[in-house]
Design a protein around this motif. Structure first.
Motif, short mmCIF file in Angstrom:
data_model
loop_
_atom_site.label_atom_id
_atom_site.label_comp_id
_atom_site.label_asym_id
_atom_site.label_seq_id
_atom_site.Cartn_x
_atom_site.Cartn_y
_atom_site.Cartn_z
N UNK A 233 0.81 -1.21 0.00
CA UNK A 233 0.00 0.00 0.00
C UNK A 233 0.84 1.26 0.00
N UNK A 234 2.18 1.13 0.01
CA UNK A 234 3.04 2.30 -0.12
C UNK A 234 3.15 2.73 -1.58
N UNK A 235 2.73 1.88 -2.50
CA UNK A 235 2.85 2.17 -3.92
C UNK A 235 1.53 2.73 -4.46
N UNK A 236 1.63 3.34 -5.64
CA UNK A 236 0.43 3.80 -6.31
C UNK A 236 -0.48 2.62 -6.60
N UNK A 237 -1.77 2.88 -6.61
CA UNK A 237 -2.73 1.81 -6.77
C UNK A 237 -2.51 1.06 -8.08
N UNK A 238 -2.17 1.79 -9.15
CA UNK A 238 -1.97 1.15 -10.45
C UNK A 238 -0.75 0.24 -10.48
N UNK A 239 0.15 0.39 -9.52
CA UNK A 239 1.35 -0.43 -9.46
C UNK A 239 1.20 -1.59 -8.48
N UNK A 240 0.01 -1.78 -7.95
CA UNK A 240 -0.25 -2.83 -6.98
C UNK A 240 -1.10 -3.93 -7.61
N UNK B 208 -6.09 2.70 0.25
CA UNK B 208 -5.71 3.09 -1.09
C UNK B 208 -6.74 2.66 -2.14
N UNK B 209 -7.43 1.56 -1.90
CA UNK B 209 -8.43 1.12 -2.88
C UNK B 209 -9.85 1.20 -2.35
N UNK B 210 -10.03 1.87 -1.20
CA UNK B 210 -11.37 1.94 -0.60
C UNK B 210 -12.39 2.60 -1.53
N UNK B 211 -11.94 3.55 -2.37
CA UNK B 211 -12.88 4.19 -3.28
C UNK B 211 -13.34 3.23 -4.38
N UNK B 212 -12.66 2.09 -4.52
CA UNK B 212 -13.07 1.06 -5.47
C UNK B 212 -13.66 -0.14 -4.74
N UNK B 213 -14.15 0.06 -3.53
CA UNK B 213 -14.62 -1.05 -2.71
C UNK B 213 -15.71 -1.86 -3.40
N UNK B 214 -16.62 -1.20 -4.09
CA UNK B 214 -17.70 -1.92 -4.76
C UNK B 214 -17.15 -2.87 -5.81
N UNK B 215 -16.13 -2.42 -6.57
CA UNK B 215 -15.52 -3.28 -7.59
C UNK B 215 -14.83 -4.47 -6.94
#
Length: 606
Positions: free
Chosen positions: A105-112, A141-148
């Protein structure tokens, strides 16, 4: 070939024009000489230009589309020739599950993972979308994409971590900002997760003032049959000390094994305190709950491996009641034990719980309690805290702000022991002397090595120091670090004082003492008749000096003539490192709370 190319292109344009329903191209490259004949009007020329451009664009699209249709199967087959793509899909899926690292979670979401995996190839994307476990972790970091993530995780168990790194640094600033944003809309986040509580495997929520939002009270009342780990830590525990948290999971979380609460007070009669392996409670006040109820909870957790109790208070203990003769609770699996509560509560717990010799123990009393007030009753000491009688190495350190630290290790196979005595309301010297004197009352038949750090005449008298050493004649090695020379002088053998008669090794680190005084000390212990000392000290044979003024050559020769080996140098390593930091694990409470955060990333913690 070059001559045929214009004709081929002309026929291509004609064919595409016919298929698109456009007018044909009348002029080819060979017809350019007709332009000056006057056969074409301006309107016809404009129409011809528009037709050529339109057909050209259609031709480009057609060629590109056709080439793509050719390249896709060719490249796909070529990729299949690569070893990684010849692996079975289920094996690739298993590898992908191992991609996410503890600090991902230290990295950008797209790099995880799994988003970076889905960008490699069509096959990898299909595998990622069809591997629910890749989408089972939801964090800040990905909570805004929780539904997905909730949809793609299907029936997989969920790990939910709404935390911020501790300590924060420049590399984790983006995580801190994301955590702040998520906490502002905690209600919406919890609303999206609540329908899936039957899939929760772990839930971790750390933040500031989230209890004031009134979110958790309603969000955590549904059953959680798969929940194994729960950590709720309020950063604002000073104003939310022990806020109640009732009816957790409708009293149904049968798989729960790991609990951490800070600043919240779930009722001690809750069934969640059953069958645990890790329990950490801090900054909680139970004004109506007796400590006996807490002991009952420990009895319901025979496989407990880690126990942390910091700044937790219960109903005051009534000294007028007779002492309970109940059988102490046995916790043979304990590996790490940490108490920082009032001395009376500490003693009550140690009186009623048997700790295995292999456990690491850290006890801090901040109310001025001495060792006699926090250790078990003498008749229960050997049974409940076998470390004490088994101690071989001990270190005693005097720290600023009236703190006395005693740390030690039993023989082979035993865990470490650390005890911190502090009284914020008292001045330094009385606190240190009371704690030091209480240490001298312990029975330590196996003690061989003892080290002292930070002893000064303004915090401890040499008389108290000498009285304590008289209780431990079995000591064979002593170390002084940053101590006044008066305490070293106490080891000089004389007719009235012969401390530690079996002493063989003396180590001085950062101590100021003259060569003449060193020579007098060594001679008194090597020559029985010197100063009229009694026999028994002839075993002294080694002097280790580091970060000390090197004795003169004459003094060194004199020491060697006495049969003593002198080792001098800043790189001389002590037999036992200072404090608990010498042992695996955190050295301070702040470090330990950092571990509580980070250990959630390691399923095999402790």
């Amino acid at each position: 070939m070059e001559a045929a190319t214009p004709a081929a292109i002309f026929h291509l344009l004609q064919t595409i024009g016919e298929q698109n329903g456009s007018r044909k191209v009348f002029l080819g490259v060979d017809d350019m000489t007709r332009l000056g004949s006057g056969d074409f009007s301006e309107k016809q020329l404009d129409e011809e230009c528009d037709s050529i451009v339109s057909i050209r664009d259609s031709a480009i699209c057609a060629v590109n589309s056709y080439v793509v249709q050719l390249l896709i199967p060719i490249k796909s087959y070529r990729n299949q020739l690569q070893p990684i793509n010849r692996m079975p899909i289920d094996v690739l899926a298993q590898i992908f599950r191992l991609v996410e690292q503890p600090d991902d979670d230290r990295h950008l979401l797209s790099a995880r993972a799994p988003l970076n995996i889905a960008q490699v190839s069509r096959q990898w994307r299909d595998i990622a979308f069809d591997t629910p476990n890749l989408w089972s972790k939801i964090d800040v970091m990905n909570a805004h994409m929780a539904e997905i993530f909730l949809a793609r995780s299907k029936a997989a168990l969920l790990d939910i971590e709404l935390t911020r790194p501790y300590p924060a640094d420049a590399f984790t600033r983006n995580i801190c900002h994301a955590h702040t944003r998520r906490m502002k809309n905690l209600q919406g986040f919890m609303d999206s997760l609540r329908p899936h509580m039957d899939r929760w495997r772990s839930f971790m929520l750390h933040g500031e003032s989230f209890m004031k939002q009134g979110v958790l009270g309603a969000a955590l009342t549904s059953p959680a049959p798969q929940l194994a780990r729960l950590s709720i830590m309020s950063a604002d525990f000073s104003s939310e000390r022990g806020l109640p948290l009732n009816n957790l999971f409708d009293d149904h979380a049968p798989r729960l094994r790991d609990i951490t609460f800070r600043g919240l007070s779930p009722p001690l009669d809750s069934p969640i305190f059953t069958g645990l392996t890790h329990l950490c409670l801090s900054y909680i006040h139970y004004p109506d709950a007796p400590i006996q109820l807490f002991i009952q909870n420990l009895a319901a957790c025979p496989l407990l491996r880690a126990l942390v109790v910091k700044n937790v208070s219960f109903t005051p203990i009534d000294d007028s009641l007779p002492q309970s003769d109940s059988t102490p609770v046995s916790l043979p699996s304990l590996e790490d034990v940490r108490f920082q509560v009032g001395g009376r509560f500490t003693r009550y717990i140690l009186d009623h719980v048997q700790l295995p010799l292999s456990a690491n123990i850290h006890v801090a009393a901040v109310d001025g309690a001495t060792l006699r007030r926090i250790l078990p009753l003498p008749e229960r000491l050997d049974e409940n805290l076998p470390h004490i009688l088994s101690l071989v190495d001990i270190g005693i350190s005097v720290e600023p702000q009236s703190v006395l630290e005693i740390y030690g290790a039993p023989g082979k196979g035993g865990g470490t022991v650390a005890m911190v005595l502090k009284d914020p309301a008292a001045i330094v010297r009385p606190t240190v002397e009371r704690g030091f004197a209480s240490f001298g009352l312990l029975s330590l038949p196996r003690l061989e090595y003892i080290s002292f750090t930070g002893l000064h005449k303004d915090t401890l008298s040499t008389d108290v120091f000498a009285d304590v050493l008289r209780h431990f004649p079995s000591i064979t090695s002593i170390s002084f670090t940053s101590c006044s020379s008066a305490f070293i002088d106490a080891l000089v053998a004389s007719p009235s004082s012969h401390l530690c008669p079996q002493l063989e090794t003396l180590e001085l680190r950062g101590c100021k003492i003259s060569g003449a005084r060193l020579h007098a000390l060594v001679r008194s212990r090597r020559i029985p008749s010197y100063f009229g000392s009694s026999p028994g000290g002839v075993g002294f044979r080694k002097l280790r000096l580091s970060w000390c003024t090197k004795p003169s050559n004459g003094i060194l020769r004199g020491l060697m003539m006495l049969g003593v080996q002198v080792i001098h140098g800043e790189k001389v390593k002590p037999r036992v490192k200072h404090k608990m930091s010498a042992e695996p694990g955190p050295a301070t409470w702040d470090d330990y709370e950092a571990l509580l955060v980070n250990r959630w990333r390691d399923l095999d913690w402790m």
